[in-house]
Design a protein around this motif. Structure first.
Motif, PDB file in Angstrom:
ATOM      1  N   ASP A  51       0.838  -1.189   0.000  1.00 36.78           N
ATOM      2  CA  ASP A  51       0.000   0.000   0.000  1.00 36.78           C
ATOM      3  C   ASP A  51       0.881   1.249   0.000  1.00 36.78           C
ATOM      4  OD1 ASP A  51       0.865   0.429   2.643  1.00 36.78           O
ATOM      5  OD2 ASP A  51      -0.940  -0.450   3.519  1.00 36.78           O
ATOM      6  N   GLU A  52       0.251   2.413  -0.034  1.00 36.75           N
ATOM      7  CA  GLU A  52       0.999   3.669  -0.156  1.00 36.75           C
ATOM      8  C   GLU A  52       1.933   3.884   1.031  1.00 36.75           C
ATOM      9  OE1 GLU A  52       0.164   8.487  -0.707  1.00 36.75           O
ATOM     10  OE2 GLU A  52      -1.500   7.053  -0.688  1.00 36.75           O
ATOM     11  N   ARG A  78       2.088 -10.142   3.411  1.00 34.99           N
ATOM     12  CA  ARG A  78       0.866  -9.988   2.613  1.00 34.99           C
ATOM     13  C   ARG A  78       0.482 -11.280   1.903  1.00 34.99           C
ATOM     14  NH1 ARG A  78      -1.581  -5.487   1.232  1.00 34.99           N
ATOM     15  NH2 ARG A  78      -0.964  -3.540   2.247  1.00 34.99           N
ATOM     16  N   GLY A  90      -2.391  -7.901  -2.488  1.00 41.09           N
ATOM     17  CA  GLY A  90      -2.610  -6.467  -2.547  1.00 41.09           C
ATOM     18  C   GLY A  90      -3.924  -6.020  -1.948  1.00 41.09           C
ATOM     19  N   GLU A  91      -4.839  -6.953  -1.687  1.00 41.53           N
ATOM     20  CA  GLU A  91      -6.134  -6.598  -1.103  1.00 41.53           C
ATOM     21  C   GLU A  91      -6.174  -6.786   0.404  1.00 41.53           C
ATOM     22  OE1 GLU A  91      -9.302  -8.582  -3.138  1.00 41.53           O
ATOM     23  OE2 GLU A  91      -8.637  -7.893  -5.121  1.00 41.53           O
ATOM     24  N   ALA A  93      -5.732  -5.553   3.942  1.00 43.93           N
ATOM     25  CA  ALA A  93      -5.734  -4.210   4.536  1.00 43.93           C
ATOM     26  C   ALA A  93      -5.458  -4.297   6.029  1.00 43.93           C
ATOM     27  CB  ALA A  93      -7.074  -3.523   4.291  1.00 43.93           C
TER      28      ALA A  93
END
Length: 253
Positions: A51-52, A78, A90-91, A93
């Protein structure tokens, strides 16, 4: 804490999992990754799942090897959590739980929504991830230089300090690091990190007159080979825990 009944699983290299069942109550899944500096220096890693915040943190490292180590450890985390959740890396959170010391939102990292508890540590050339149904903490460190032992050992519980300084000089770094990773793993499990003084709780090797370990927690000295030490702690653990080693080559883009 009680270590007598624990039986470590075989720390063999295993394929990267695509799907994983949620850890059962009392189970502890431990995942190890060895990332030597020569491999890190030449590795091309796919940062797109990050993530950012993670990409910003990675970019802040001055040295390329340190940057690659950070990226590799977070890609590992992750991918593993994605396998437990059955979703792309990538999903996944993350959120921060409230700090037990002050209540601010900088406590233990956690998954947004439902999912297992986890803990991540990277030290030296090792990355360690612990996953469990209850709060868990892990830590791994490279054995430090002798002068570092003398400086940092003063932060430990007084009985732990005595154990470190009474060890033969040739073994002092190993004794210190074993106690330190236990302490950091325990503080991560609590969710306080070093916001709680390392001197307050005893996690040493025991002996006449030493305090009891904190009630309700189990310690695991994770076998990671020479030059490093690692530990994991969480609530009651059943009759075994599993340690699996992953191949870093599969992280390459």
């Amino acid at each position: 804490m009680d270590t007598a009944a624990l039986r470590p699983g075989h720390a063999a290299v295993v394929p990267w999992p695509k799907t994983l069942s949620a850890p059962a109550d009392g189970a502890l899944d431990l995942w190890l990754l060895h990332v030597p500096d020569p491999w890190l220096a030449g590795a091309v890693l796919d940062t797109s799942p990050l993530d950012e915040r993670e990409r910003t943190r990675a970019a802040s490292f001055v040295h390329a090897v340190d940057r690659a180590k950070y990226v590799a450890s977070h890609l590992m985390l992750r991918r593993l959590l994605g396998a437990y959740l059955d979703r792309p890396a990538g999903e996944v959170a993350f959120v921060r739980e409230p700090c037990p010391c002050c209540g601010a939102p900088h406590g233990r990292p956690a998954l947004a929504g439902d999912g297992p508890h986890f803990s991540l540590s990277h030290g030296g050339n090792l990355v360690l991830v612990g996953v469990a149904a209850a709060p868990v903490g892990v830590d791994t460190e490279q054995l430090p230089a002798a002068h570092t032992v003398g400086q940092v050992a003063t932060a430990l519980h007084p009985d732990e300090q005595r154990e470190v300084m009474s060890a033969p000089a040739v073994r002092r770094a190993a004794v210190f690091t074993r106690l330190w990773v236990r302490k950091e793993a325990y503080l991560k499990g609590l969710g306080t990190g070093l916001g709680r003084s390392p001197a307050l709780d005893y996690l040493g090797n025991g002996g006449p007159g030493t305090p009891a370990w904190p009630a309700g927690w189990t310690i695991v000295d994770v076998p990671v080979g020479a030059g490093h030490a690692a530990a994991a702690v969480r609530g009651p653990i059943g009759s075994r825990y599993d340690v699996a080693r992953l191949d870093p080559q599969e992280l390459a883009a």
